[in-house]
Design a protein around this motif. Sequence first.
Motif, short mmCIF file in Angstrom:
data_model
loop_
_atom_site.label_atom_id
_atom_site.label_comp_id
_atom_site.label_asym_id
_atom_site.label_seq_id
_atom_site.Cartn_x
_atom_site.Cartn_y
_atom_site.Cartn_z
N LYS A 129 0.83 -1.20 0.00
CA LYS A 129 0.00 0.00 0.00
C LYS A 129 0.87 1.26 0.00
CE LYS A 129 -4.24 -1.59 2.27
NZ LYS A 129 -5.15 -1.38 3.45
N GLU A 130 0.33 2.31 -0.61
CA GLU A 130 1.01 3.60 -0.60
C GLU A 130 0.45 4.46 0.52
OE1 GLU A 130 1.05 5.67 -4.28
OE2 GLU A 130 1.93 4.02 -5.41
N PHE A 131 1.35 5.10 1.26
CA PHE A 131 0.94 5.94 2.37
C PHE A 131 1.54 7.33 2.22
CE2 PHE A 131 0.70 1.59 3.91
CZ PHE A 131 -0.51 1.57 4.58
N GLY A 132 1.03 8.25 3.03
CA GLY A 132 1.56 9.60 2.96
C GLY A 132 1.21 10.41 4.18
N MET A 133 1.75 11.62 4.23
CA MET A 133 1.46 12.55 5.31
C MET A 133 1.28 13.94 4.70
SD MET A 133 4.26 11.21 8.13
CE MET A 133 3.74 12.33 9.42
N GLY A 134 0.51 14.78 5.38
CA GLY A 134 0.29 16.11 4.86
C GLY A 134 0.12 17.13 5.97
N ILE A 135 0.34 18.40 5.63
CA ILE A 135 0.20 19.50 6.58
C ILE A 135 -1.04 20.32 6.22
CG2 ILE A 135 1.22 21.66 7.40
CD1 ILE A 135 3.93 20.48 7.05
N VAL A 136 -1.78 20.73 7.24
CA VAL A 136 -2.98 21.57 7.08
C VAL A 136 -2.78 22.84 7.89
CG1 VAL A 136 -5.49 21.69 7.27
CG2 VAL A 136 -4.37 19.46 6.95
N ALA A 162 1.04 23.91 15.69
CA ALA A 162 0.59 25.14 16.32
C ALA A 162 -0.92 25.07 16.43
CB ALA A 162 1.04 26.36 15.53
N GLU A 163 -1.54 26.12 16.92
CA GLU A 163 -2.98 26.10 17.11
C GLU A 163 -3.74 25.87 15.81
OE1 GLU A 163 -6.47 28.79 19.30
OE2 GLU A 163 -4.44 29.59 19.06
N PHE A 164 -3.19 26.39 14.71
CA PHE A 164 -3.86 26.24 13.42
C PHE A 164 -2.94 25.61 12.38
CE2 PHE A 164 -6.06 29.73 15.59
CZ PHE A 164 -7.38 29.25 15.54
N SER A 165 -2.09 24.72 12.81
CA SER A 165 -1.20 24.00 11.90
C SER A 165 -1.10 22.55 12.38
CB SER A 165 0.19 24.64 11.88
OG SER A 165 1.08 23.90 11.07
N HIS A 166 -1.53 21.61 11.52
CA HIS A 166 -1.61 20.22 11.94
C HIS A 166 -1.09 19.28 10.85
CE1 HIS A 166 -4.58 22.39 14.40
NE2 HIS A 166 -4.26 21.52 15.33
N VAL A 167 -0.81 18.04 11.28
CA VAL A 167 -0.28 17.03 10.37
C VAL A 167 -1.22 15.83 10.37
CG1 VAL A 167 1.71 15.60 9.76
CG2 VAL A 167 2.06 17.79 10.95
N ILE A 168 -1.49 15.30 9.16
CA ILE A 168 -2.32 14.11 9.03
C ILE A 168 -1.50 12.98 8.41
CG2 ILE A 168 -4.49 15.39 8.86
CD1 ILE A 168 -4.38 14.92 5.79
N LEU A 179 -6.70 16.51 2.01
CA LEU A 179 -6.05 17.81 1.83
C LEU A 179 -6.88 18.70 0.92
CD1 LEU A 179 -2.26 16.82 1.50
CD2 LEU A 179 -3.42 17.79 3.49
N ASP A 180 -7.46 18.11 -0.12
CA ASP A 180 -8.34 18.87 -1.02
C ASP A 180 -9.58 19.35 -0.28
OD1 ASP A 180 -6.62 18.58 -3.16
OD2 ASP A 180 -7.65 16.82 -3.97
N ILE A 181 -10.16 18.47 0.54
CA ILE A 181 -11.36 18.84 1.30
C ILE A 181 -11.04 19.97 2.29
CG2 ILE A 181 -12.99 18.03 3.07
CD1 ILE A 181 -12.99 15.31 1.65
N PHE A 182 -9.92 19.85 2.97
CA PHE A 182 -9.54 20.90 3.92
C PHE A 182 -9.38 22.25 3.22
CE2 PHE A 182 -7.35 17.33 6.47
CZ PHE A 182 -8.48 17.14 7.26
N LYS A 183 -8.80 22.23 2.02
CA LYS A 183 -8.62 23.46 1.28
C LYS A 183 -9.98 24.05 0.89
CE LYS A 183 -5.43 26.23 -0.35
NZ LYS A 183 -4.59 25.89 -1.50
N ALA A 187 -9.04 25.95 4.66
CA ALA A 187 -7.63 25.91 5.05
C ALA A 187 -6.85 26.94 4.23
CB ALA A 187 -7.05 24.52 4.85
N LEU A 188 -5.95 27.65 4.87
CA LEU A 188 -5.15 28.64 4.17
C LEU A 188 -4.15 27.98 3.23
CD1 LEU A 188 -4.38 31.07 7.14
CD2 LEU A 188 -6.14 31.30 5.37
N ASN A 189 -3.67 26.81 3.64
CA ASN A 189 -2.71 26.09 2.81
C ASN A 189 -2.68 24.63 3.22
OD1 ASN A 189 -0.73 25.75 0.86
ND2 ASN A 189 0.95 26.26 2.22
N THR A 190 -2.39 23.76 2.28
CA THR A 190 -2.17 22.34 2.55
C THR A 190 -0.95 21.91 1.76
OG1 THR A 190 -3.62 21.61 0.74
CG2 THR A 190 -4.64 21.87 2.92
N LYS A 191 -0.25 20.91 2.27
CA LYS A 191 0.96 20.46 1.59
C LYS A 191 1.17 18.97 1.82
CE LYS A 191 5.95 21.32 1.29
NZ LYS A 191 7.09 22.13 1.84
N LEU A 192 1.41 18.25 0.75
CA LEU A 192 1.75 16.83 0.84
C LEU A 192 3.24 16.72 1.14
CD1 LEU A 192 0.44 14.00 0.41
CD2 LEU A 192 1.32 14.10 -1.92
#
Length: 303
Positions: A129-136, A162-168, A179-183, A187-192
């Motif tokens: 399986k392919e996995f990943g992590m992202g920032i919101v 931080a209060e408004f910065s999280h990792v999934i 990440l698309d849904i959060f945007k 969300a101000l920004n998301t990043k894979l």
Amino acid sequence: MNSEKIAFIFPAFVNEYLGKEREILSSLSNDFETNLEITSDWLGKDLSNFQEDENNYLDEELLTQYITYTFSCSISDMLQNKGFKPDFITGYSMGIYAAIYSAKSIDFIAGLEIIKMAYHEMQAFLGEKEFGMGIVIGLSVEDIQMLLKSSTADVELINANAEFSHVISGEFNEVVKMLDIFKEEGALNTKLLKVSSPYHSKYVIEAAKNIGKRIQEFSIKTPVFPVISLIDQKSILSSKDVVGEISRNIDHSLNWYKTMQFLIANKARTIIECGAGNGLYKNGKFVEGDFQIFPITKYFILF
């Protein structure tokens, strides 16, 4: 008597180099060149051609871990040799290995071997399986938890920067979807992230159990300096604590924000980012308090 304290903080993986880390560190000491040669000999791969803008191995997760660790340990060596003694040490995610090296719980080669062991144990359990992590960035923890709960995506919230910065973390396609849904939801920004393993999630629980057993094979000493857990912000003060934290650090969620608040509340005013890049320095901009983080490009202020 000056009651202000010093903290060393260690990044997990370098996602982006600033472009002059090796030059800056080499101007201060020869530790990086020496340790890079040791890493090369241990690995059986010549890394002397490493450069931040090319031959940086950012597309190879395990090599990136080795080089990140080598940078971090070299910076710790340089700082301690110049008289900086940390009152607190903490490592962001996989930065724990450089953190416990800095606390003198393990030697340099042991850290490389633990990184290799932990990585391969996880890969053995993850399969194909392919996995990943992202920032919101820009959503609260409540917002993120609500959106995760209302979706069908099997994704976990695994860290608060931080209060408004999280990792999934989770399966790759599901992380991308969320990440698309959060945007879309504000969300101000998301990043894979350039990470292919779902660290700090349920997917690595079984691997963490094996790592917990295999870590017993290594010689781990009592830390000389307190290491602060990103899981519960407790002080890791014994070799037994270190062994337990290495295992827990694999599959438990983290809270960098609370860890920073702990350091600040305990009068850590000088916080030195021991690593390449400046990711932790940027995270610190969203944390309130009377402190200053020094990334590698600001070391000249310290000397």
